[in-house]
Write an enzyme that holds these catalytic residues in place. Structure first.
Site, mmCIF file in Angstrom:
data_model
loop_
_atom_site.group_PDB
_atom_site.id
_atom_site.type_symbol
_atom_site.label_atom_id
_atom_site.label_comp_id
_atom_site.label_asym_id
_atom_site.label_seq_id
_atom_site.Cartn_x
_atom_site.Cartn_y
_atom_site.Cartn_z
ATOM 1 N N CYS A 246 2.396 1.349 0.880
ATOM 2 C CA CYS A 246 1.303 2.041 1.437
ATOM 3 C C CYS A 246 1.258 3.362 1.027
ATOM 4 O O CYS A 246 2.096 4.239 0.978
ATOM 5 C CB CYS A 246 1.390 2.179 3.220
ATOM 6 N N CYS B 76 -0.882 -1.743 7.216
ATOM 7 C CA CYS B 76 0.328 -1.200 7.220
ATOM 8 C C CYS B 76 0.981 -1.414 8.559
ATOM 9 O O CYS B 76 0.219 -0.985 9.897
ATOM 10 C CB CYS B 76 0.534 0.005 6.641
ATOM 11 N N CYS C 193 1.753 6.209 4.129
ATOM 12 C CA CYS C 193 2.853 6.604 4.665
ATOM 13 C C CYS C 193 4.033 6.356 3.637
ATOM 14 O O CYS C 193 5.192 6.488 4.172
ATOM 15 C CB CYS C 193 2.928 5.960 6.109
ATOM 16 N N CYS D 50 1.475 2.291 9.694
ATOM 17 C CA CYS D 50 0.644 3.621 10.016
ATOM 18 C C CYS D 50 -0.751 3.057 10.372
ATOM 19 O O CYS D 50 -1.783 3.582 10.576
ATOM 20 C CB CYS D 50 0.430 4.586 8.931
ATOM 21 N N CYS E 120 2.762 -9.436 -3.971
ATOM 22 C CA CYS E 120 3.651 -10.083 -3.156
ATOM 23 C C CYS E 120 4.167 -9.283 -1.899
ATOM 24 O O CYS E 120 4.982 -8.464 -2.233
ATOM 25 C CB CYS E 120 4.644 -10.571 -3.982
#
Length: 147
Positions: A113, A64, A116, A67, A136
């Site tokens: 995510c 991510c 976060c 984070c 995707c």
């Protein structure tokens, strides 16, 4: 993991993340580029075939951008011809958060995510075996951590 698992998470609740990261809008803006902020914090998308990671197949983990949580392994990446980096499943079941998305007159499943709440993209049931899933993902939402 398969499509039924995804629908169950979207309708009945997501797995518990390993940790939670929260920041103010000002903190996110200071950390991210304007495009990363628009996509991850305001559920934006990048134009098809425009992302730097669309045609990247180096070994490593995709994390991510907000984070740093590992989300996808490069061994699970495939060329979906969709214009966005695509994966068959996440690294861990609790890495991703799923929500029903009815924007733009469609019914889809948004993926974020789970640590976060950063918007990543969407998941579809038209991927290759064995999962049949196509995550995707916006290039601006992730970073490749090379092995």
């Amino acid at each position: 993991m398969n499509w039924n698992d995804i629908v169950k998470f979207a309708e009945q609740g997501n797995p518990t993340p390993d940790r939670v990261v929260t920041k103010t809008e000002e903190e996110w803006k200071a950390q991210l580029t304007p495009e990363q902020y628009r996509i991850t914090r305001h559920k934006g998308t990048e134009p098809a075939f425009s992302g730097d990671l669309c045609h990247t197949y180096d070994k490593g983990k995709y994390a991510c951008i907000c984070c740093g949580t590992p989300l996808f392994d490069s061994s699970l990446k495939f060329d979906s011809q969709s214009g966005w980096p695509s994966f068959t499943e996440p690294i861990k079941e609790n890495a991703i958060k799923y929500e029903k998305d009815t924007s733009y007159g469609m019914v889809r499943v948004e993926v974020m995510c789970n640590v976060c709440d950063g918007h990543l993209g969407h998941v579809f049931p038209d991927g290759p075996p064995p999962s049949g899933l196509r995550f995707c993902i916006n290039s601006e939402s992730i970073k490749l951590m090379a092995e």
